[in-house]
Each structure stands twice: as C-alpha cells, then as structure tokens.
Design an enzyme around this catalytic site. Structure first.
Site, PDB file in Angstrom:
ATOM      1  N   ARG A 124       0.874  -1.175   0.000  1.00 15.45           N
ATOM      2  CA  ARG A 124       0.000   0.000   0.000  1.00 15.45           C
ATOM      3  C   ARG A 124       0.907   1.220   0.000  1.00 15.45           C
ATOM      4  O   ARG A 124       1.949   1.240   0.661  1.00 15.45           O
ATOM      5  CB  ARG A 124      -0.922   0.014   1.224  1.00 15.45           C
ATOM      6  CG  ARG A 124      -2.091  -0.957   1.125  1.00 15.45           C
ATOM      7  CD  ARG A 124      -3.096  -0.545   0.025  1.00 15.45           C
ATOM      8  NE  ARG A 124      -4.243  -1.445  -0.078  1.00 15.45           N
ATOM      9  CZ  ARG A 124      -4.339  -2.448  -0.942  1.00 15.45           C
ATOM     10  NH1 ARG A 124      -3.350  -2.709  -1.787  1.00 15.45           N
ATOM     11  NH2 ARG A 124      -5.433  -3.195  -0.977  1.00 15.45           N
TER      12      ARG A 124
ATOM     13  N   GLU B 214      -2.658   7.772  -4.486  1.00 15.37           N
ATOM     14  CA  GLU B 214      -3.091   7.225  -5.786  1.00 15.37           C
ATOM     15  C   GLU B 214      -4.589   7.397  -6.056  1.00 15.37           C
ATOM     16  O   GLU B 214      -5.020   7.384  -7.212  1.00 15.37           O
ATOM     17  CB  GLU B 214      -2.724   5.741  -5.893  1.00 15.37           C
ATOM     18  CG  GLU B 214      -3.542   4.829  -4.999  1.00 15.37           C
ATOM     19  CD  GLU B 214      -3.161   3.352  -5.150  1.00 15.37           C
ATOM     20  OE1 GLU B 214      -1.971   3.036  -5.053  1.00 15.37           O
ATOM     21  OE2 GLU B 214      -4.072   2.533  -5.340  1.00 15.37           O
TER      22      GLU B 214
ATOM     23  N   HIS C 235      -1.061   0.333  -9.876  1.00  9.76           N
ATOM     24  CA  HIS C 235      -1.798  -0.647  -9.064  1.00  9.76           C
ATOM     25  C   HIS C 235      -2.338  -1.779  -9.945  1.00  9.76           C
ATOM     26  O   HIS C 235      -3.529  -2.087  -9.935  1.00  9.76           O
ATOM     27  CB  HIS C 235      -2.935   0.034  -8.288  1.00  9.76           C
ATOM     28  CG  HIS C 235      -3.263  -0.677  -7.009  1.00  9.76           C
ATOM     29  ND1 HIS C 235      -3.530  -0.030  -5.825  1.00  9.76           N
ATOM     30  CD2 HIS C 235      -3.358  -2.000  -6.709  1.00  9.76           C
ATOM     31  CE1 HIS C 235      -3.788  -0.907  -4.873  1.00  9.76           C
ATOM     32  NE2 HIS C 235      -3.684  -2.121  -5.391  1.00  9.76           N
TER      33      HIS C 235
HETATM   34  P1  NAI Z   1      -1.282 -11.234   4.247  1.00 12.43           P
HETATM   35  O1  NAI Z   1      -2.220 -10.793   5.317  1.00 12.43           O
HETATM   36  O2  NAI Z   1      -1.363 -12.638   3.762  1.00 12.43           O
HETATM   37  O3  NAI Z   1       0.215 -10.960   4.751  1.00 12.43           O
HETATM   38  C1  NAI Z   1       0.589  -9.788   5.385  1.00 12.43           C
HETATM   39  C2  NAI Z   1       1.734 -10.135   6.321  1.00 12.43           C
HETATM   40  O4  NAI Z   1       2.235  -8.913   6.841  1.00 12.43           O
HETATM   41  C3  NAI Z   1       1.317 -11.018   7.504  1.00 12.43           C
HETATM   42  O5  NAI Z   1       2.171 -12.142   7.584  1.00 12.43           O
HETATM   43  C4  NAI Z   1       1.494 -10.093   8.694  1.00 12.43           C
HETATM   44  O6  NAI Z   1       1.918 -10.795   9.870  1.00 12.43           O
HETATM   45  C5  NAI Z   1       2.592  -9.177   8.180  1.00 12.43           C
HETATM   46  N1  NAI Z   1       2.711  -7.943   8.932  1.00 12.43           N
HETATM   47  C6  NAI Z   1       1.769  -7.278   9.668  1.00 12.43           C
HETATM   48  N2  NAI Z   1       2.315  -6.205  10.245  1.00 12.43           N
HETATM   49  C7  NAI Z   1       3.621  -6.177   9.883  1.00 12.43           C
HETATM   50  C8  NAI Z   1       4.708  -5.316  10.180  1.00 12.43           C
HETATM   51  N3  NAI Z   1       4.548  -4.269  10.977  1.00 12.43           N
HETATM   52  N4  NAI Z   1       5.906  -5.599   9.622  1.00 12.43           N
HETATM   53  C9  NAI Z   1       6.075  -6.679   8.822  1.00 12.43           C
HETATM   54  N5  NAI Z   1       5.084  -7.529   8.526  1.00 12.43           N
HETATM   55  C10 NAI Z   1       3.879  -7.281   9.041  1.00 12.43           C
HETATM   56  O7  NAI Z   1      -1.462 -10.186   3.061  1.00 12.43           O
HETATM   57  P2  NAI Z   1      -1.113 -10.373   1.528  1.00 12.43           P
HETATM   58  O8  NAI Z   1      -2.306 -10.910   0.827  1.00 12.43           O
HETATM   59  O9  NAI Z   1       0.186 -11.075   1.423  1.00 12.43           O
HETATM   60  O10 NAI Z   1      -0.963  -8.835   1.069  1.00 12.43           O
HETATM   61  C11 NAI Z   1       0.163  -8.079   1.431  1.00 12.43           C
HETATM   62  C12 NAI Z   1      -0.001  -6.647   0.986  1.00 12.43           C
HETATM   63  O11 NAI Z   1      -0.184  -6.576  -0.414  1.00 12.43           O
HETATM   64  C13 NAI Z   1      -1.200  -5.911   1.598  1.00 12.43           C
HETATM   65  O12 NAI Z   1      -0.777  -4.596   1.922  1.00 12.43           O
HETATM   66  C14 NAI Z   1      -2.183  -5.826   0.490  1.00 12.43           C
HETATM   67  O13 NAI Z   1      -3.011  -4.700   0.661  1.00 12.43           O
HETATM   68  C15 NAI Z   1      -1.238  -5.679  -0.704  1.00 12.43           C
HETATM   69  N6  NAI Z   1      -1.840  -6.071  -1.976  1.00 12.43           N
HETATM   70  C16 NAI Z   1      -1.512  -5.352  -3.093  1.00 12.43           C
HETATM   71  C17 NAI Z   1      -2.042  -5.695  -4.316  1.00 12.43           C
HETATM   72  C18 NAI Z   1      -1.673  -4.952  -5.557  1.00 12.43           C
HETATM   73  O14 NAI Z   1      -2.327  -5.142  -6.593  1.00 12.43           O
HETATM   74  N7  NAI Z   1      -0.628  -4.134  -5.548  1.00 12.43           N
HETATM   75  C19 NAI Z   1      -3.017  -6.778  -4.434  1.00 12.43           C
HETATM   76  C20 NAI Z   1      -3.216  -7.521  -3.214  1.00 12.43           C
HETATM   77  C21 NAI Z   1      -2.659  -7.162  -2.023  1.00 12.43           C
END
Ligand code: NAI
Length: 337
Positions: free
Chosen positions: A234, A263, A295
């Site tokens: 994000r 964005e 994005h």
């Molecule tokens: P997920 O929930 O599976 O993984 C997120 C991980 O971040 C978890 O393991 C959590 O413990 C960890 N986390 C939480 N706080 C943290 C911190 N302070 N420092 C380090 N790690 C921390 O989520 P997912 O599906 O892997 O998505 C990750 C990111 O990607 C999200 O921000 C999501 O919004 C973004 N995203 C972006 C997309 C795009 O098109 N650019 C599409 C889908 C997701």
C-alpha cells in the site's frame, strides 16, 4: 441482492457478470468511485461493492446506513480505506477477498525487480529507435544478493520463494514468522537490521498505523547505499517525499512502485490528455531509475475470476445466513488484511 458496484471498470463488469451467471444478484455498475458526491446512486441498495480507492469514512457509512445499506463487499484484500469501527457501530457488515491470487502480485513484484535491474523498459525504446548502445543499461546478478521481504503472508511468502530460486540470500521481517520459509532457509530479522543488510527490499505488509511510513527518512538512512526498493503493498507504507530525497542523494539506487500514497483519483483512469497536478508524483516520474505501475499487480485473469467469485460468494452467504464468508472485524485483529 441488489448490489451497487462502484469504481466498476469494464473488466470488473465482465468478470462480475460472468461470476453472477446462475446467481440471482442484481448488479448495477457505476464507473464513479464511491464518495459523498456519488453515494446517492446507492440509495435503497442493501449492498455496495467497492475497490481500493473508494473511501468509506464514518460520515459516509452513517449516511448510507440511513439509506438502507447493510453490506460493504470489498473486491480486494486490503481494507484500510474502510472505517471498520464505524461500520460496526452502524451494524454494517464489511467483507473482503482475503486471497485471490497471491502469485499475481508476487510475479509482478519480480517484474519490477527484473525490469529495474536490467532496464528492459529503456532497452525496448532504444532498440526501437535503432540505438543498440549498452551504456546505461548495466545491471547486476540477482544470484548472491541479499533480498529483504517485509511481510511474509500470502504474497511475501511467494516472493521469498521466487527470490530463493534466483539464488538470493533471503531475509525477512514479520511479527509472525512463516514456518515454511524458516525451513527453506529464510532468516527473520528486526526491520532495522533487515534494512541495513539488503541489496533489495520488497514490501508486502498491510497498511496499519504501525507500518504507515515504515520507509521514512531515518529508515532510508539505515539502508545500504544504492538499495533497490520495491513497494507493491500500500502506498503509504513509503514516505514518498523521503524516498525522493533518497533518490536524489543516491541513497536509493532504484525504486519500483505499484502503489502510491496519493493514488486515489490518479490511478485506474486514463489521464493521458491531462496534466498531473500532484507535484510529488510528477517528480517521481522524472527519475530514470524509478518504475511506477498503476496498481496493476493483482491484474491477471486468474485473480479477477477469483475476486469476482469470492465477492459474490460473500454476498450470497450474507443474504442467506446474515454472515459473509470473509468478514472484516476489529476483534480479534484480522490475520490477513
Ligand atoms: P497477508 O495478510 O497474507 O500478509 C501480510 C503479512 O504482513 C502477515 O504475515 C502479517 O503478519 C505481516 N505484517 C503485519 N504487520 C507487519 C509489520 N509491521 N511488519 C512486517 N510484517 C507485518 O497479506 P497479503 O495478501 O500477502 O498482502 C500483502 C499486501 O499486499 C497488503 O498490503 C495488500 O493490501 C497488498 N496487496 C496489493 C495488491 C496490488 O495489486 N498491488 C493486491 C493484493 C494485495
């Protein structure tokens, strides 16, 4: 259910309509984002379907609840754009698509890394113009480099595995270390140590108060000079003004962004006939070592099919049981924003 679908691009309309075949939902598509100015379009609808840049703040939710809203179905995994506490107060259910294709985002992350490193975007233009000089296209071997992944959930895990396949040393930071990655040789470090050791840093954590501007001026000062920084999570995880200063000083060697903190109102639109009035964003685009995509990391056929199916499954479950399949709640803290 009658669902008002906001920010509905042609591809959203296509995939949601296909997923709705055999279901009884009535989908009403609006290309406009959901905002105070457009909310009346959804008057009388019990459900709205929204995307990442539709801002659902407390005032908007209260107004919409008064007009009959009961369900907000996010067709995304992140929900930082919805005031979930306010929704709960209004007894509006919020649901999301927790995972659709983590591979889509992970593979796009690698596209950014490889393009920035080997400068294929510049090579493409040069060759088209008959310029076969190699000056300025020098890259580095990924093998043997140290890559740091911040957030090793669904997407971060796959990024780690791909980078291991390239022969990188992979280190990670996450409050909940991933057992499979530990077994594959990934080392978990405090974020400060990760930043100071890595040639490449890739961000895959959710946007929370703890991660807002995680990469700020002091964090950049800790990083290896010339680091490659990638953000597909994000936008606001990165302080854009600080990273521009880092690019100007050379502290940041290259930057790949699929997300940008301002964005909303910029991405997902064809703005090619207008000027960009965001000076910070415009400055970013002047650097030859910056690659921005709008994005699009999630944007694969497989992901769009899964998003549409899971979104409508959420609505169907809510309609028949009063509970969506993947509800966003404040307590306990959601595991996968
Ligand atoms: P997920 O929930 O599976 O993984 C997120 C991980 O971040 C978890 O393991 C959590 O413990 C960890 N986390 C939480 N706080 C943290 C911190 N302070 N420092 C380090 N790690 C921390 O989520 P997912 O599906 O892997 O998505 C990750 C990111 O990607 C999200 O921000 C999501 O919004 C973004 N995203 C972006 C997309 C795009 O098109 N650019 C599409 C889908 C997701």
């Amino acid at each position: 259910m009658r669902i008002a679908v906001f920010s509905a691009r042609p591809y959203d309309q296509q995939f949601l309509s296909e997923a709705n075949a055999g279901l009884e939902h009535e989908l009403v598509f609006f290309e406009a984002p959901l905002s105070p100015a457009t909310r009346r379009l959804a008057a009388g609808f019990e459900a709205v379907c929204v995307f990442v840049n539709d801002e659902l703040n407390a005032d908007l939710l209260r107004d919409m609840q008064a007009e009959g809203l009961r369900l907000v179905a996010l067709r995304a995994s992140g929900f930082n754009n919805v005031d979930v506490a306010a929704a709960q107060d209004c007894r509006i259910t919020v649901c999301r698509v927790p995972a659709y294709s983590p591979h889509a985002v992970a593979e796009h992350t690698l596209a950014l890394i490889l393009t920035l490193n080997r400068k294929t975007h510049r090579a493409f233009n040069r060759v088209r113009e008959g310029n076969f000089a190699l000056d300025g296209l020098l890259g580095f071997d990924l093998k043997g480099k140290t890559a740091g992944v911040v957030g090793t959930g669904a997407i971060g895990q796959i990024v780690c595995e791909i980078l291991l396949g390239f022969g990188c040393e992979v280190v990670a930071h996450d409050p909940s270390p991933n057992r499979q990655l530990l077994e594959q040789g990934v080392t978990y470090l405090p974020v400060e140590e990760l930043l100071s050791r890595c040639d490449i840093v890739s961000l895959h954590c959710p946007l929370t108060e703890a991660t807002r501007h995680l990469i700020d001026g002091p964090a950049i000062a800790r990083m290896k000079p010339g680091v490659m920084l990638i953000n597909t999570s994000r936008g606001a995880v990165v302080d854009t003004v600080a990273v521009i200063a880092g690019l100007k000083s050379g502290a940041v060697g290259s930057l790949g962004l699929d997300v940008y903190e301002e964005e909303a109102g910029l991405f997902f639109e064809d703005r090619s006939a207008r000027f960009i009035d965001d000076d910070v964003f415009a400055r970013l685009l002047t650097f030859p070592n910056v690659l921005v995509t709008g994005h699009q990391a999630f944007f694969t056929r497989e992901a769009l099919e899964a998003i549409a199916q899971i979104t409508l499954a959420n609505v169907t479950a809510f309609e028949s049981t009063g509970r969506a399949l993947h509800e966003v709640t404040l307590e306990p803290a959601p595991a996968a924003p």
